[in-house]
Design a protein around this motif. Structure first.
Motif, PDB file in Angstrom:
ATOM      1  N   GLN A 174       0.824  -1.204   0.000  1.00 31.44           N
ATOM      2  CA  GLN A 174       0.000   0.000   0.000  1.00 31.44           C
ATOM      3  C   GLN A 174       0.857   1.252   0.000  1.00 31.44           C
ATOM      4  N   GLU A 175       1.944   1.239   0.754  1.00 30.80           N
ATOM      5  CA  GLU A 175       2.849   2.381   0.810  1.00 30.80           C
ATOM      6  C   GLU A 175       3.431   2.694  -0.559  1.00 30.80           C
ATOM      7  N   HIS A 176       3.795   1.645  -1.297  1.00 33.30           N
ATOM      8  CA  HIS A 176       4.398   1.865  -2.612  1.00 33.30           C
ATOM      9  C   HIS A 176       3.361   2.199  -3.676  1.00 33.30           C
ATOM     10  N   VAL A 177       2.093   1.818  -3.419  1.00 30.93           N
ATOM     11  CA  VAL A 177       1.029   2.246  -4.345  1.00 30.93           C
ATOM     12  C   VAL A 177       0.754   3.733  -4.179  1.00 30.93           C
ATOM     13  N   ASN A 178       0.714   4.178  -2.908  1.00 32.83           N
ATOM     14  CA  ASN A 178       0.401   5.574  -2.618  1.00 32.83           C
ATOM     15  C   ASN A 178       1.596   6.493  -2.877  1.00 32.83           C
ATOM     16  N   ASN A 179       2.794   5.966  -2.707  1.00 39.67           N
ATOM     17  CA  ASN A 179       4.011   6.770  -2.881  1.00 39.67           C
ATOM     18  C   ASN A 179       5.007   6.040  -3.788  1.00 39.67           C
ATOM     19  N   PRO A 180       4.704   5.977  -5.058  1.00 40.56           N
ATOM     20  CA  PRO A 180       5.607   5.271  -5.972  1.00 40.56           C
ATOM     21  C   PRO A 180       6.962   5.965  -6.026  1.00 40.56           C
TER      22      PRO A 180
END
Length: 348
Positions: free
Chosen positions: A337-343
Motif C-alpha cells: 500500500q505504501e508503494h502504491v500511494n508513494n511510488p
C-alpha cells in the motif's frame, strides 16, 4: 469387486429412470446446457456432433433443434433403447443416431469425425464416476482438431465451512444433550465425503481454485492426480471451522457457465464436504490452511480417494497480498500500500 463388475454396475445404475428424472428435473443443469447450445446455433448448424453418455437423449435433441446435421448419441446402458423412442417421438430420427455401446468400443471406421463433442460427464466433486476418461477417448478418436468441447473448461474449488447439521443437532435432541453421540458420529465421517447443501453463510472464506481442466487438452494422466498444493484461506467472519466444502464450475465455449457453488442455485450435485471430527473456533482475519489431493482409486477407476491434510498457517505459503491477520501478511500489505500511494520517483 472386480473392475469389470464395478463398470457393469455403473452402467446398470443409469438404467434407473429415477436417476434421469433427478437430472432432468435439475433446472440449472439442464437449462445451462440448453442455453449454451441454443446460443451457439450458428456453430451447431449443419455440423456433426457426438453426445457421450446420452442417457435419455435430451442433449442430442437440443443439438438437433439447434440445427446439427448429424448427432451420434452414444449410450452404453440399456437406456439407449428408450432414447431411440425419444428421438422418434421428436421426429429427429433422420438426424440423431442412437448408438447402444461404450464409446471405447465404437468402430472408428463407421463413425465420422465430429465438429462438436457434447457430454454431461460431471459427478460429485467434479470427477466422481470417472466419466471424463471416456469423454477423453471420444475426443482423441473422433473430434476434429478444430472441433469444440461442450463444456470446454472445468474448475474445482474448495473453502473451509461450518456444518451445523453435523454439529449443532446433537447439542439438544428434544431436550436431551447428546454431544458424546455426535462426537462418535463425526469420527466416522472423515472416512467418506458427504454430499449435502452448504448454505452461503456457512462458508468461512472465499473459495480457492483446486484444479483447472482444459477439456481440449487434459489427459488421463492429468486426471490420475488432482490438487496437492497448499491453500491458505483468510476467514471472512467469526465462526466454527468444521469442514471443507468442495464444488465445481464448468464453462461452455459461448462463455456461459454451469456453477454448483453454495452461492448459486442448488443442483443435484449439491456440494461435497470433508467433515472434521471436532470444531475449531476461528475469528475474522484468521488463516486456515490445508492440502487436498484427489487420486484415482486403483481398484475402482470410477472413484477417487480424497486426501485432506490440515496445515499450520504459519508454515504454509500465503498469497501476496494475503488478507489474513498474521503479522507477515499485515506487513506485506502495508508495504504494498505504501508503494502504491508513494511510488518511487525515477531520476534521469
Amino acid at each position: 469387486m472386480q473392475e469389470g463388475d464395478s463398470v457393469d454396475e455403473y452402467f446398470r445404475s443409469y438404467e434407473e429412470l429415477n436417476v434421469h428424472h433427478l437430472m432432468l428435473d435439475d433446472n440449472p443443469r439442464t437449462f445451462a446446457y440448453r442455453k449454451a447450445i441454443f446460443e451457439w446455433r450458428e456453430k451447431f448448424k449443419n455440423k456433426v456432433v457426438m453426445d457421450v453418455g446420452a442417457g435419455t437423449g435430451i442433449l442430442s435433441i437440443f443439438c438437433a433443434q439447434a440445427g446439427a446435421k448429424k448427432v451420434y448419441a452414444v449410450e452404453a446402458s440399456k437406456l439407449a433403447i428408450l432414447a431411440k423412442e425419444v428421438v422418434i417421438e421428436n421426429n429427429f430420427e433422420n438426424v440423431v443416431q442412437v448408438i447402444h455401446n461404450k464409446v471405447e468400443d465404437l468402430d472408428a471406421n463407421v463413425i465420422e469425425k465430429v465438429d462438436i463433442l457434447v457430454s454431461e460427464w460431471m459427478g460429485f466433486y467434479l470427477v466422481h464416476e470417472g466419466m471424463l476418461n471416456s469423454v477423453i477417448v471420444a475426443r482423441d478418436r473422433y473430434l476434429k482438431p478444430e472441433g469444440f468441447m461442450f463444456p470446454s473448461i472445468a474448475k474445482l474449488y474448495a473453502a473451509p465451512c461450518q456444518l451445523p447439521s453435523f454439529f449443532d443437532f446433537w447439542n439438544n435432541v428434544y431436550g436431551v444433550s447428546m454431544k458424546c453421540v455426535g462426537k462418535k458420529y463425526r469420527e466416522t465421517k472423515p472416512l467418506k465425503p458427504e454430499v449435502l447443501t452448504v448454505k452461503p453463510q456457512d462458508l468461512l472464506s472465499e473459495g480457492k481454485l483446486i484444479a483447472w481442466l482444459d477439456l481440449k487438452e487434459v489427459s488421463d494422466e492429468d486426471l490420475s492426480h488432482l490438487g496437492g498444493n497448499e491453500w491458505v484461506f483468510p476467514c471472512t467472519k467469526d465462526g466454527n471451522y468444521q469442514g471443507a466444502c468442495i464444488w465445481f464450475v464448468v464453462e461452455f465455449p459461448n462463455g456461459s457457465e454451469l456453477p454448483t457453488s453454495p452461492m448459486d442455485e442448488e443442483t443435484h450435485w449439491k456440494q461435497t464436504v470433508i467433515v472434521l471430527p471436532s470444531t475449531i473456533d476461528v475469528k475474522k482475519g484468521e488463516a486456515i490452511a490445508f492440502k487436498m489431493f484427489l487420486h484415482h482409486d486403483l481398484v475402482n477407476s470410477r472413484r477417487y480417494n480424497i486426501e485432506f491434510i490440515m496445515l499450520d498457517p504459519a508454515d504454509a505459503e500465503h498469497d501476496i497480498p494475503c488478507s489474513c491477520n498474521m503479522p507477515k501478511c499485515i506487513v506485506t500489505r502495508a508495504y504494498i500500500q505504501e508503494h502504491v500511494n508513494n511510488p518511487p520517483i525515477s531520476r534521469v
